[in-house]
Design a protein around this motif. Structure first.
Motif, short mmCIF file in Angstrom:
data_model
loop_
_atom_site.label_atom_id
_atom_site.label_comp_id
_atom_site.label_asym_id
_atom_site.label_seq_id
_atom_site.Cartn_x
_atom_site.Cartn_y
_atom_site.Cartn_z
N VAL A 23 0.87 -1.18 0.00
CA VAL A 23 0.00 0.00 0.00
C VAL A 23 0.91 1.22 0.00
O VAL A 23 1.78 1.34 0.86
N ARG A 52 -5.03 9.36 -2.12
CA ARG A 52 -4.97 10.30 -0.99
C ARG A 52 -4.15 11.53 -1.32
O ARG A 52 -3.93 12.37 -0.45
N LYS A 136 -11.36 -6.81 2.25
CA LYS A 136 -10.20 -6.33 3.02
C LYS A 136 -10.66 -6.16 4.46
O LYS A 136 -11.66 -5.50 4.71
N THR A 164 -5.40 -5.69 6.33
CA THR A 164 -4.51 -4.54 6.12
C THR A 164 -4.68 -3.58 7.29
O THR A 164 -5.80 -3.38 7.77
N GLY A 186 0.05 -4.01 3.22
CA GLY A 186 0.86 -3.26 4.17
C GLY A 186 1.72 -2.21 3.49
O GLY A 186 2.05 -2.34 2.31
N SER A 187 2.04 -1.20 4.28
CA SER A 187 2.84 -0.09 3.75
C SER A 187 4.32 -0.25 4.05
O SER A 187 5.11 0.58 3.63
C1 3PG Z 1 -3.52 2.19 4.98
O1 3PG Z 1 -4.69 2.42 4.76
O2 3PG Z 1 -2.66 3.06 5.03
C2 3PG Z 1 -3.18 0.76 5.09
O3 3PG Z 1 -4.09 0.13 5.89
C3 3PG Z 1 -1.78 0.50 5.51
O4 3PG Z 1 -1.67 0.28 6.85
P1 3PG Z 1 -0.23 0.06 7.48
O5 3PG Z 1 0.52 1.35 7.31
O6 3PG Z 1 -0.49 -0.25 8.93
O7 3PG Z 1 0.42 -1.07 6.74
#
Ligand code: 3PG
Length: 229
Positions: A23, A52, A136, A164, A186-187
């Motif tokens: 993400v 975003r 999700k 997520t 995940g980011s």
């Molecule tokens: C988000 O919407 O930013 C995602 O859910 C990512 O979440 P995370 O940063 O905890 O991986």
């Protein structure tokens, strides 16, 4: 109207591409293509670009045009206009934090497969009735994480999740071992400091480690099954 079965199959195929769906929030358009190339070089071939920032749609366009083998989705899609804009930009799928009637209406009329966000069993049942088989769980860890998903596996067996929110390299394997988890989101593969330092090889390495979670997932599932025998 595009067949729901086709869209669900497309979503299944997309979620099967990688154990981790990265993400990303892109603020600088110039980051989009190098990030996607680094992920592909590390073996991760799907990405969720969140809507975003003002450049998010252009980032989707750029990755679609310039990075072979990367399947780009639009994240943080909250309404029909965003869904249509994401499709026009070249996104192959969309992800939403939750599901509103207007978003679901637009998704059923459009071509783009949607991975809708859920937080309760009631939301899962509602979306299941509308034909969704992939959802999700968001935000996964604050909601209860692995324990919540394990508790849903028996009463809601027809649905597979991409949890997520709060997933890390340390807890990802435990999520991936669950029978109702198709992949995690995940980011962590695209840390801000690496992004702004242009550390593409560092991101490639994180992607390689994330791609290797597939083997860990298979090993862990076998071990859990073996222990249950
Ligand atoms: C988000 O919407 O930013 C995602 O859910 C990512 O979440 P995370 O940063 O905890 O991986």
């Amino acid at each position: 109207m595009f067949s729901n079965e086709v869209k669900q199959q497309q979503m299944a195929d997309i979620l099967a591409l990688s154990p981790v769906l990265p993400v990303v929030v892109i603020h600088e358009l110039s980051h989009a293509v190098p990030v996607a190339r680094a992920l592909v070089a590390g073996g991760i071939t799907s990405i969720e670009v969140t809507l975003r920032t003002p450049v998010a749609l252009e980032a989707i366009q750029a990755i679609t045009a310039e990075v072979d083998n990367m399947v780009v989705g639009a994240g943080t899609v909250r309404d029909g206009d965003q869904l249509r804009a994401a499709h026009a930009a070249g996104a192959r799928f969309a992800v939403s934090p939750g599901a509103s009637p207007s978003l679901l209406g637009a998704a059923s009329l459009g071509e783009l497969p949607l991975l809708p966000g859920v937080a309760t069993a009631g939301e899962v049942m509602h979306l299941y009735e509308r034909g969704y088989r992939y959802m999700k769980l968001f935000p996964a860890v604050p909601l209860g994480g692995q324990k919540l998903l394990a508790a849903w596996a028996s009463p809601l067996p027809q649905v597979q999740f991409c949890p997520t929110g709060g997933i890390t390299p340390d807890n990802a394997v435990d999520f991936l071992a669950l029978p109702n988890v198709k992949c995690v989101g995940g980011s962590w593969l695209i840390p801000k400091e690496k992004l702004y330092a242009g550390d593409w090889s560092g991101m490639e390495q994180l992607a390689r480690e994330a791609a290797a979670l597939r083997r860990a997932q298979e090993h862990h599932s076998l071990k859990v099954q073996g222990e249950g025998d």
